[in-house]
Design an enzyme around this catalytic site. Structure first.
Site, PDB file in Angstrom:
ATOM      1  N   TRP A 217      -7.549  -7.060   4.857  1.00 51.28           N
ATOM      2  CA  TRP A 217      -6.130  -7.381   5.031  1.00 51.28           C
ATOM      3  C   TRP A 217      -5.970  -8.513   6.050  1.00 51.28           C
ATOM      4  O   TRP A 217      -6.322  -8.356   7.207  1.00 51.28           O
ATOM      5  CB  TRP A 217      -5.367  -6.156   5.545  1.00 51.28           C
ATOM      6  CG  TRP A 217      -5.332  -4.976   4.618  1.00 51.28           C
ATOM      7  CD1 TRP A 217      -6.109  -3.852   4.699  1.00 51.28           C
ATOM      8  CD2 TRP A 217      -4.468  -4.788   3.494  1.00 51.28           C
ATOM      9  NE1 TRP A 217      -5.785  -2.981   3.700  1.00 51.28           N
ATOM     10  CE2 TRP A 217      -4.784  -3.522   2.942  1.00 51.28           C
ATOM     11  CE3 TRP A 217      -3.472  -5.563   2.911  1.00 51.28           C
ATOM     12  CZ2 TRP A 217      -4.126  -3.013   1.821  1.00 51.28           C
ATOM     13  CZ3 TRP A 217      -2.812  -5.063   1.794  1.00 51.28           C
ATOM     14  CH2 TRP A 217      -3.138  -3.811   1.262  1.00 51.28           C
TER      15      TRP A 217
ATOM     16  N   TYR B 208      -6.188   5.192  -8.634  1.00 60.81           N
ATOM     17  CA  TYR B 208      -7.294   4.399  -8.111  1.00 60.81           C
ATOM     18  C   TYR B 208      -8.623   4.816  -8.743  1.00 60.81           C
ATOM     19  O   TYR B 208      -9.506   3.984  -8.969  1.00 60.81           O
ATOM     20  CB  TYR B 208      -7.340   4.521  -6.588  1.00 60.81           C
ATOM     21  CG  TYR B 208      -6.112   3.929  -5.955  1.00 60.81           C
ATOM     22  CD1 TYR B 208      -6.043   2.575  -5.656  1.00 60.81           C
ATOM     23  CD2 TYR B 208      -4.988   4.707  -5.700  1.00 60.81           C
ATOM     24  CE1 TYR B 208      -4.908   2.014  -5.103  1.00 60.81           C
ATOM     25  CE2 TYR B 208      -3.836   4.161  -5.153  1.00 60.81           C
ATOM     26  CZ  TYR B 208      -3.801   2.813  -4.855  1.00 60.81           C
ATOM     27  OH  TYR B 208      -2.669   2.259  -4.330  1.00 60.81           O
TER      28      TYR B 208
ATOM     29  N   CYS C  75       0.824  -1.213   0.000  1.00 57.51           N
ATOM     30  CA  CYS C  75       0.000   0.000   0.000  1.00 57.51           C
ATOM     31  C   CYS C  75       0.858   1.264   0.000  1.00 57.51           C
ATOM     32  O   CYS C  75       1.692   1.436   0.896  1.00 57.51           O
ATOM     33  CB  CYS C  75      -0.908  -0.006   1.227  1.00 57.51           C
ATOM     34  SG  CYS C  75      -1.817   1.537   1.470  1.00 57.51           S
TER      35      CYS C  75
ATOM     36  N   ARG D 119     -13.863   1.969   5.775  1.00 54.52           N
ATOM     37  CA  ARG D 119     -12.993   0.968   5.177  1.00 54.52           C
ATOM     38  C   ARG D 119     -11.928   0.563   6.193  1.00 54.52           C
ATOM     39  O   ARG D 119     -11.495   1.363   7.024  1.00 54.52           O
ATOM     40  CB  ARG D 119     -12.307   1.519   3.919  1.00 54.52           C
ATOM     41  CG  ARG D 119     -13.237   2.105   2.880  1.00 54.52           C
ATOM     42  CD  ARG D 119     -14.124   1.105   2.204  1.00 54.52           C
ATOM     43  NE  ARG D 119     -13.396   0.099   1.439  1.00 54.52           N
ATOM     44  CZ  ARG D 119     -13.973  -0.831   0.698  1.00 54.52           C
ATOM     45  NH1 ARG D 119     -15.294  -0.879   0.618  1.00 54.52           N
ATOM     46  NH2 ARG D 119     -13.264  -1.721   0.037  1.00 54.52           N
ATOM     47  N   PHE D 120     -11.479  -0.676   6.104  1.00 55.89           N
ATOM     48  CA  PHE D 120     -10.455  -1.193   7.020  1.00 55.89           C
ATOM     49  C   PHE D 120      -9.081  -1.008   6.378  1.00 55.89           C
ATOM     50  O   PHE D 120      -8.483  -1.937   5.835  1.00 55.89           O
ATOM     51  CB  PHE D 120     -10.723  -2.663   7.338  1.00 55.89           C
ATOM     52  CG  PHE D 120     -12.096  -2.913   7.896  1.00 55.89           C
ATOM     53  CD1 PHE D 120     -12.455  -2.418   9.142  1.00 55.89           C
ATOM     54  CD2 PHE D 120     -13.042  -3.624   7.163  1.00 55.89           C
ATOM     55  CE1 PHE D 120     -13.727  -2.644   9.660  1.00 55.89           C
ATOM     56  CE2 PHE D 120     -14.306  -3.865   7.674  1.00 55.89           C
ATOM     57  CZ  PHE D 120     -14.655  -3.363   8.917  1.00 55.89           C
ATOM     58  N   THR D 121      -8.589   0.224   6.431  1.00 59.35           N
ATOM     59  CA  THR D 121      -7.400   0.608   5.682  1.00 59.35           C
ATOM     60  C   THR D 121      -6.125   0.546   6.520  1.00 59.35           C
ATOM     61  O   THR D 121      -6.164   0.615   7.751  1.00 59.35           O
ATOM     62  CB  THR D 121      -7.555   2.035   5.142  1.00 59.35           C
ATOM     63  OG1 THR D 121      -7.792   2.936   6.251  1.00 59.35           O
ATOM     64  CG2 THR D 121      -8.728   2.133   4.176  1.00 59.35           C
ATOM     65  N   VAL D 122      -5.010   0.427   5.822  1.00 59.47           N
ATOM     66  CA  VAL D 122      -3.691   0.662   6.387  1.00 59.47           C
ATOM     67  C   VAL D 122      -3.220   2.021   5.874  1.00 59.47           C
ATOM     68  O   VAL D 122      -3.650   2.451   4.800  1.00 59.47           O
ATOM     69  CB  VAL D 122      -2.692  -0.449   5.970  1.00 59.47           C
ATOM     70  CG1 VAL D 122      -2.972  -1.730   6.688  1.00 59.47           C
ATOM     71  CG2 VAL D 122      -2.672  -0.662   4.453  1.00 59.47           C
TER      72      VAL D 122
ATOM     73  N   SER E   4      -2.620   8.522   6.615  1.00 59.62           N
ATOM     74  CA  SER E   4      -1.170   8.480   6.436  1.00 59.62           C
ATOM     75  C   SER E   4      -0.526   9.858   6.390  1.00 59.62           C
ATOM     76  O   SER E   4       0.577  10.050   6.907  1.00 59.62           O
ATOM     77  CB  SER E   4      -0.820   7.710   5.153  1.00 59.62           C
ATOM     78  OG  SER E   4      -1.289   8.392   3.996  1.00 59.62           O
TER      79      SER E   4
END
Length: 306
Positions: A88, A191, A55, A124-127, A143
């Protein structure tokens, strides 16, 4: 672990485009800061960072963490790049080389960390995820904010050389912010192109993307860095996109008007200098994770929508 069905939040095949077919990224929902005198104090070992090497958003935080010498302060856990319908996975679910198990709760997927903190979570289950072990909550999952936390929040605990190393210096902040605003569209434009549901939405994404790259090519002509003849967060934010471009975005994301290697010599030179001359950039790149993540996600969507 939560038993609530959240596949509408984690399954890429269930992603619903906007009415005009375009992809709109949902904003991050955890936006707290680590700061002296605040709820989340800077302490060695208190925080944990969940990431994926694949990512670009997570890669930003890995680069900044290493540049600032925070490896001993903030441990990381790497997730598998092969997203499944639950998002993930940790290595106990998918033992992809380089993936790790969750050291805190033995979770199966990153979603379990989110739902442990907020059982009715609907994002959303984001990193990346910056997690506070003391209060058992997610501090931040944006981020762009995590890299600024890493840039300054721990300075009083770091050796002098790392503390004074500033990637968001006061005298360049206006210029960095202005550039970041439109460079973000370079990253997110990728994206928007790959998730576009029709030709019109695709064209609205891909042409501005390459206009942005054309503009960056002129900025970087004869320069090693984007702003102020010094390394800044602007270089970090752009690098994570460009390093992925030819290996994934050009083909997988249909961003194939030009590649970086042959179409943008100044950007390509800037990229190679950072990769080979600044260890934090090379050390945090794992091309197996990058390529697997994008192409696995593509095949998963195709198989789910034959």
């Amino acid at each position: 672990m939560s038993t609530r069905d959240v596949t509408h939040l984690s399954d890429l095949s269930k992603m619903v485009p906007s009415q005009d077919g375009s992809f709109n990224r949902a904003p991050s929902q955890f936006r707290n800061w680590v700061e002296q005198g605040g709820k989340y104090e800077a302490e060695k070992g208190r925080y944990h960072l969940y990431v994926s090497y694949g990512c670009p958003w997570a890669a930003r935080t890995l680069i900044m963490r290493q540049l600032k010498g925070l490896e001993d302060f903030i441990p990381i856990t790497v997730l598998s790049p092969r997203l499944d319908e639950l998002g993930w996975p940790f290595a106990n679910i998918d033992p992809f080389p380089g993936a790790e198990v969750d050291p805190l709760y033995s979770a199966d997927h990153l979603k379990d960390i989110y739902l442990r903190v907020t059982p009715d979570y609907e994002g959303r289950f984001t990193v990346p995820v910056l997690y506070d072990k003391k209060t058992e909550t997610i501090v931040n999952n944006e981020s762009s904010e995590i890299i600024r936390i890493f840039n300054s929040a721990f300075n009083h605990l770091l050796p002098a050389d790392k503390a004074k190393f500033d990637l968001y210096p006061e005298h360049l902040r206006k210029e960095i912010d202005e550039l970041n605003t439109w460079v973000y569209d370079t990253t997110d434009g990728v994206y928007k192109a790959v998730f576009a549901a029709n030709q019109s939405a695709y064209e609205k994404a891909v042409y501005p993307l390459f206009e942005s790259l054309d503009r960056l090519e002129k900025i970087l002509d004869g320069k090693d860095y984007l702003i102020g003849d010094q390394l800044t967060e602007a270089d970090i934010r752009l690098f994570v996109t460009i390093i992925r471009f030819d290996v994934a975005y050009y083909s997988h994301c249909k961003c194939n008007i030009r590649d970086i290697r042959n179409g943008y010599p100044a950007i390509h030179l800037w990229l190679r200098k950072l990769y080979w001359n600044v260890p934090a950039f090379k050390d945090t790149c794992d091309f197996d994770h990058i390529k697997t993540g994008y192409y696995w996600a593509k095949s998963a969507r195709i198989s789910a929508n034959p």
